[in-house]
Design an enzyme around this catalytic site. Structure first.
Site, PDB file in Angstrom:
ATOM      1  CE  LYS A   1       5.341 -19.155 -14.194  1.00 27.99           C
ATOM      2  NZ  LYS A   1       6.067 -18.224 -13.323  1.00 27.99           N
TER       3      LYS A   1
ATOM      4  CE  LYS B   1      10.097 -21.391 -13.436  1.00 25.22           C
ATOM      5  NZ  LYS B   1      10.375 -19.937 -13.203  1.00 25.22           N
TER       6      LYS B   1
HETATM    7  N1  C2G Z   1      15.151 -12.609 -14.802  1.00 25.54           N
HETATM    8  C1  C2G Z   1      16.210 -11.823 -15.265  1.00 25.54           C
HETATM    9  N2  C2G Z   1      17.472 -12.279 -15.167  1.00 25.54           N
HETATM   10  C2  C2G Z   1      17.737 -13.492 -14.621  1.00 25.54           C
HETATM   11  C3  C2G Z   1      16.676 -14.292 -14.125  1.00 25.54           C
HETATM   12  C4  C2G Z   1      15.378 -13.820 -14.230  1.00 25.54           C
HETATM   13  O1  C2G Z   1      15.984 -10.700 -15.774  1.00 25.54           O
HETATM   14  N3  C2G Z   1      19.030 -13.910 -14.537  1.00 25.54           N
HETATM   15  C5  C2G Z   1      13.786 -12.085 -14.933  1.00 25.54           C
HETATM   16  C6  C2G Z   1      12.905 -12.971 -15.824  1.00 25.54           C
HETATM   17  O2  C2G Z   1      13.124 -12.673 -17.194  1.00 25.54           O
HETATM   18  C7  C2G Z   1      11.502 -12.570 -15.345  1.00 25.54           C
HETATM   19  C8  C2G Z   1      11.733 -12.258 -13.857  1.00 25.54           C
HETATM   20  O3  C2G Z   1      13.149 -12.068 -13.680  1.00 25.54           O
HETATM   21  O4  C2G Z   1      11.083 -11.368 -16.010  1.00 25.54           O
HETATM   22  C9  C2G Z   1      11.254 -13.381 -12.958  1.00 25.54           C
HETATM   23  O5  C2G Z   1      11.904 -14.572 -13.369  1.00 25.54           O
HETATM   24  P1  C2G Z   1      11.186 -15.984 -13.024  1.00 25.54           P
HETATM   25  O6  C2G Z   1      10.855 -16.011 -11.579  1.00 25.54           O
HETATM   26  O7  C2G Z   1      12.011 -17.067 -13.630  1.00 25.54           O
HETATM   27  O8  C2G Z   1       9.831 -15.803 -13.815  1.00 25.54           O
HETATM   28  P2  C2G Z   1       9.188 -16.787 -14.915  1.00 25.54           P
HETATM   29  O9  C2G Z   1       9.203 -18.187 -14.406  1.00 25.54           O
HETATM   30  O10 C2G Z   1       9.814 -16.454 -16.191  1.00 25.54           O
HETATM   31  O11 C2G Z   1       7.648 -16.338 -14.852  1.00 25.54           O
HETATM   32  O12 C2G Z   1       3.433 -15.064 -16.640  1.00 25.54           O
HETATM   33  C10 C2G Z   1       4.841 -14.864 -16.705  1.00 25.54           C
HETATM   34  C11 C2G Z   1       5.571 -15.825 -15.782  1.00 25.54           C
HETATM   35  O13 C2G Z   1       5.015 -15.807 -14.491  1.00 25.54           O
HETATM   36  C12 C2G Z   1       7.058 -15.464 -15.731  1.00 25.54           C
END
Ligand code: C2G
Length: 130
Positions: free
Chosen positions: A45, A47
């Protein structure tokens, strides 16, 4: 018992994450969070997390909506996970809309929930740099 699973990095845990986890739990009885490991975040990712996996896991395990935290180490593990944990519903924020519909072939309900606007880990980091 309806079992739910969701995936994510959850770095710098914030209210957008909590809103997602709360709504996911409301869809069933038992919520599993597959938490991206530091290596998966970095290699897949691109990240770099502020909090390491164990710290992010501790935070998630402290949330009333979360019943189990497991590691996410690859994009491909979802099909194994839904079988291994007898999952009924797969829930993600709608920034992922359509990306995981293939799980429906496994008899899993795939649900994309609206993201919480305005807040993100990226925005927190950016605002703190000002
Ligand atoms: N999320 C949300 N609202 C936000 C930020 C995040 O609803 N303002 C949700 C994202 O859509 C996700 C969850 O919180 O469902 C976790 O967000 P992240 O940690 O950014 O996850 P991500 O990097 O999208 O990883 O295999 C799938 C990945 O691991 C998802």
């Amino acid at each position: 018992m309806k079992k739910i699973i969701t995936y994510g990095t959850f770095d710098l845990l914030h209210y957008g994450h909590i809103n997602l986890l709360r709504r996911a739990k409301e869809l069933g009885d038992y919520l599993i969070v597959a938490l991206s490991t530091d290596e998966f975040n970095w290699t897949q990712k691109h990240k770099k997390c502020y909090f390491h996996y164990e710290q992010r896991k501790l935070l998630l395990e402290s949330i009333r909506y979360v019943d189990l935290v497991i590691p996410e180490i690859s994009w491909q593990q979802k099909i194994e996970d839904v079988k291994k944990y007898h999952i009924d519903k797969f829930v993600m924020g709608d920034d992922w809309r359509g990306k995981f519909d293939f799980l429906e072939k496994e008899g899993i309900e795939v649900i994309y929930l609206p993201r919480t606007p305005e807040i993100s880990t990226t925005r927190i980091k950016r605002d703190l740099e000002r």
